[in-house]
Enzyme design. Structure first.
Site, PDB file in Angstrom:
ATOM      1  N   ARG A  73      24.987  15.441 -17.410  1.00 60.30           N
ATOM      2  CA  ARG A  73      24.135  16.323 -16.615  1.00 60.30           C
ATOM      3  C   ARG A  73      24.673  17.745 -16.574  1.00 60.30           C
ATOM      4  O   ARG A  73      25.860  17.994 -16.848  1.00 60.30           O
ATOM      5  CB  ARG A  73      24.070  15.755 -15.209  1.00 60.30           C
ATOM      6  CG  ARG A  73      25.439  15.642 -14.484  1.00 60.30           C
ATOM      7  CD  ARG A  73      25.693  16.637 -13.377  1.00 60.30           C
ATOM      8  NE  ARG A  73      24.656  16.780 -12.416  1.00 60.30           N
ATOM      9  CZ  ARG A  73      24.554  16.062 -11.279  1.00 60.30           C
ATOM     10  NH1 ARG A  73      25.454  15.160 -11.010  1.00 60.30           N
ATOM     11  NH2 ARG A  73      23.595  16.313 -10.432  1.00 60.30           N
ATOM     12  N   CYS A 108      19.354  21.045 -11.369  1.00 59.99           N
ATOM     13  CA  CYS A 108      20.197  20.186 -12.209  1.00 59.99           C
ATOM     14  C   CYS A 108      19.325  19.505 -13.252  1.00 59.99           C
ATOM     15  O   CYS A 108      18.138  19.311 -13.029  1.00 59.99           O
ATOM     16  CB  CYS A 108      20.843  19.073 -11.392  1.00 59.99           C
ATOM     17  SG  CYS A 108      22.168  19.635 -10.335  1.00 59.99           S
ATOM     18  N   ASN A 114      19.432  17.013  -6.762  1.00 63.90           N
ATOM     19  CA  ASN A 114      18.778  17.503  -5.552  1.00 63.90           C
ATOM     20  C   ASN A 114      17.301  17.099  -5.524  1.00 63.90           C
ATOM     21  O   ASN A 114      16.619  17.155  -6.546  1.00 63.90           O
ATOM     22  CB  ASN A 114      18.875  19.033  -5.535  1.00 63.90           C
ATOM     23  CG  ASN A 114      19.282  19.542  -4.182  1.00 63.90           C
ATOM     24  OD1 ASN A 114      19.790  18.795  -3.350  1.00 63.90           O
ATOM     25  ND2 ASN A 114      19.055  20.826  -3.945  1.00 63.90           N
TER      26      ASN A 114
HETATM   27  C1  LIG Z   1      23.520  20.038  -4.962  1.00 64.68           C
HETATM   28  C2  LIG Z   1      23.986  19.007  -6.004  1.00 64.68           C
HETATM   29  C3  LIG Z   1      22.829  18.772  -6.949  1.00 64.68           C
HETATM   30  C4  LIG Z   1      22.560  20.013  -7.748  1.00 64.68           C
HETATM   31  C5  LIG Z   1      21.083  20.168  -7.912  1.00 64.68           C
HETATM   32  O1  LIG Z   1      20.328  19.259  -8.180  1.00 64.68           O
HETATM   33  N1  LIG Z   1      20.636  21.392  -7.697  1.00 64.68           N
HETATM   34  C6  LIG Z   1      19.224  21.662  -7.783  1.00 64.68           C
HETATM   35  C7  LIG Z   1      18.844  22.783  -6.885  1.00 64.68           C
HETATM   36  S1  LIG Z   1      17.113  22.817  -6.693  1.00 64.68           S
HETATM   37  O2  LIG Z   1      16.765  21.789  -5.764  1.00 64.68           O
HETATM   38  O3  LIG Z   1      16.454  22.592  -7.924  1.00 64.68           O
HETATM   39  O4  LIG Z   1      16.862  24.141  -6.196  1.00 64.68           O
HETATM   40  C8  LIG Z   1      24.380  17.674  -5.356  1.00 64.68           C
HETATM   41  C9  LIG Z   1      24.698  16.588  -6.402  1.00 64.68           C
HETATM   42  C10 LIG Z   1      25.731  15.658  -5.766  1.00 64.68           C
HETATM   43  C11 LIG Z   1      25.866  16.182  -4.333  1.00 64.68           C
HETATM   44  C12 LIG Z   1      27.172  15.844  -3.602  1.00 64.68           C
HETATM   45  C13 LIG Z   1      27.404  14.328  -3.571  1.00 64.68           C
HETATM   46  O5  LIG Z   1      26.244  13.650  -3.089  1.00 64.68           O
HETATM   47  C14 LIG Z   1      28.631  13.973  -2.732  1.00 64.68           C
HETATM   48  C15 LIG Z   1      28.636  14.606  -1.328  1.00 64.68           C
HETATM   49  C16 LIG Z   1      27.670  13.906  -0.379  1.00 64.68           C
HETATM   50  C17 LIG Z   1      27.739  14.512   1.021  1.00 64.68           C
HETATM   51  O6  LIG Z   1      26.800  13.856   1.825  1.00 64.68           O
HETATM   52  C18 LIG Z   1      27.395  16.002   0.947  1.00 64.68           C
HETATM   53  C19 LIG Z   1      28.365  16.715   0.036  1.00 64.68           C
HETATM   54  C20 LIG Z   1      28.411  16.126  -1.393  1.00 64.68           C
HETATM   55  C21 LIG Z   1      29.620  16.782  -2.060  1.00 64.68           C
HETATM   56  C22 LIG Z   1      27.104  16.429  -2.174  1.00 64.68           C
HETATM   57  C23 LIG Z   1      26.815  17.949  -2.244  1.00 64.68           C
HETATM   58  C24 LIG Z   1      25.576  18.303  -3.080  1.00 64.68           C
HETATM   59  O7  LIG Z   1      24.431  17.819  -2.449  1.00 64.68           O
HETATM   60  C25 LIG Z   1      25.672  17.686  -4.501  1.00 64.68           C
HETATM   61  C26 LIG Z   1      26.806  18.406  -5.220  1.00 64.68           C
END
Ligand SMILES: C[C@H](CCC(=O)NCCS(=O)(=O)O)[C@H]1CC[C@H]2[C@@H]3[C@H](O)C[C@@H]4C[C@H](O)CC[C@]4(C)[C@H]3C[C@H](O)[C@]12C
Length: 322
Positions: free
Chosen positions: A13, A2, A76
């Site tokens: 974002r 992200c 993340n």
């Molecule tokens: C994975 C998402 C962030 C995307 C990201 O940064 N990807 C990077 C991948 S990498 O590391 O670089 O490989 C995060 C952002 C917000 C998160 C969501 C939000 O925190 C809201 C809830 C919180 C709950 O605890 C889990 C589901 C969830 C629905 C989360 C799922 C997931 O972790 C999300 C969608």
């Protein structure tokens, strides 16, 4: 992966993931009752708008902005984020509650900066099927940006002078990494290869050679920072919003380039841009590049239930001759 940025009075974002939770543009009105896990109940607070997965009437926000323009996004932060069980005598906030906890109580980054060192982020799950996600947060208003990370050595609140954030490694290392690119430029630079060999330029943009083009977190950080800091757009709402999406577009993920296995690929599911002044939330999705918008102040905010808009994600082609 992200990427999160600020640009002028906009905050937004790219959400890069291999699957969608059916997230929606979600408005929390002023009287939705928040029952926090630490026992605090807030049933009167500023309204907020952002992207959330709505579960049983609760907005699990990914990114959001409140009526004062205070904005937050969770990105993340695997293998670095550390949350522990609630402890007596501390301000315990479950990681999934951080966004509403801050947006429901504060108006500016200056206020939040004082509070973050005292918060104890806990690992309480929203529900058994939704365990806490390993995140770090970019927090901004119209004046400044900060990054909040909780790692094994505690809470870190970094000033973010460039208004960009991605994923791993920790934010201090991301900032330092920029020094490697101190010579790249948006200008057409003179030939400096060697005094005895003058090389002509083949095209514009050659002074950017050396900027990374891959989709790793540290590369997106550099590419997004360069694109944002060299951005030039006419100072009008529509052009600034358009430019905002171009900056995010410089680091978006096309399906196929970051494979997770089998038929799974990380893609930019949506890109968002929230106007911190007006509360208008603009977005486009992977398959529909039309910019859609939801206006916080077009709703009755003195209510109690979430207001949510499904993302428009079907590809649409606007023919000009039929
Ligand atoms: C994975 C998402 C962030 C995307 C990201 O940064 N990807 C990077 C991948 S990498 O590391 O670089 O490989 C995060 C952002 C917000 C998160 C969501 C939000 O925190 C809201 C809830 C919180 C709950 O605890 C889990 C589901 C969830 C629905 C989360 C799922 C997931 O972790 C999300 C969608």
């Amino acid at each position: 992966m992200c990427t999160c940025i600020t640009y002028h009075h906009y905050f937004g974002r790219n959400l890069d993931l291999d699957h969608s939770y059916q997230e929606e543009v979600t408005i929390t009105p002023r009287h939705l009752s928040f029952h926090f896990r630490n026992g605090t109940v807030l049933d009167h607070h500023p309204a907020m708008i952002g992207m959330a997965y709505n579960c049983d009437g609760y907005p699990l926000y990914y990114d959001a902005t409140n009526e004062y323009g205070l904005s937050i996004a969770g990105l993340n932060f695997p293998n670095n984020a550390v949350y522990t069980p609630a402890e007596e005598g501390r301000i315990n906030v479950a990681a999934f509650e951080l966004i509403p906890w801050l947006l429901a109580q504060y108006q500016s980054v200056a206020e939040v900066k004082n509070v973050l060192p005292q918060i104890h982020l806990t690992n309480e799950a929203f529900a058994p099927a939704l365990p806490s996600a390993p995140l770090h947060w970019m927090i901004a208003d119209q004046n400044e940006s900060i990054v909040f990370e909780v790692t094994k050595d505690g809470n870190h609140v970094y000033d973010d002078p460039i208004g960009v954030m991605t994923n791993n490694p920790t934010f201090d290392i991301q900032l330092w990494n920029l020094t490697k690119y101190r010579s790249v430029s948006s200008e057409q630079a003179p030939s400096t290869f060697a005094t005895q060999l003058q090389l002509d330029a083949d095209s514009l943009g050659m002074s950017g050679i050396g900027l990374p083009g891959d989709w790793s977190s540290s590369s997106r950080f550099v590419k997004a920072a360069f694109t944002k800091l060299n951005s030039a757009a006419p100072d009008q709402e529509n052009h600034l919003v358009s430019q905002f999406f171009h900056i995010l577009g410089a680091v978006e993920q096309p399906r196929g380039c970051s494979r997770l296995g089998d038929d799974k690929y990380e893609i930019t599911i949506y890109s968002s841009c929230c106007d911190m002044e007006t509360g208008i939330y603009y977005y486009h999705t992977y398959d529909n590049s039309t910019i859609h918008a939801v206006d916080l102040h077009a709703e009755d905010l003195n209510t109690e239930k979430l207001i949510a808009y499904r993302l428009v994600d079907e590809p649409v082609f606007d023919f000009q001759n039929r």
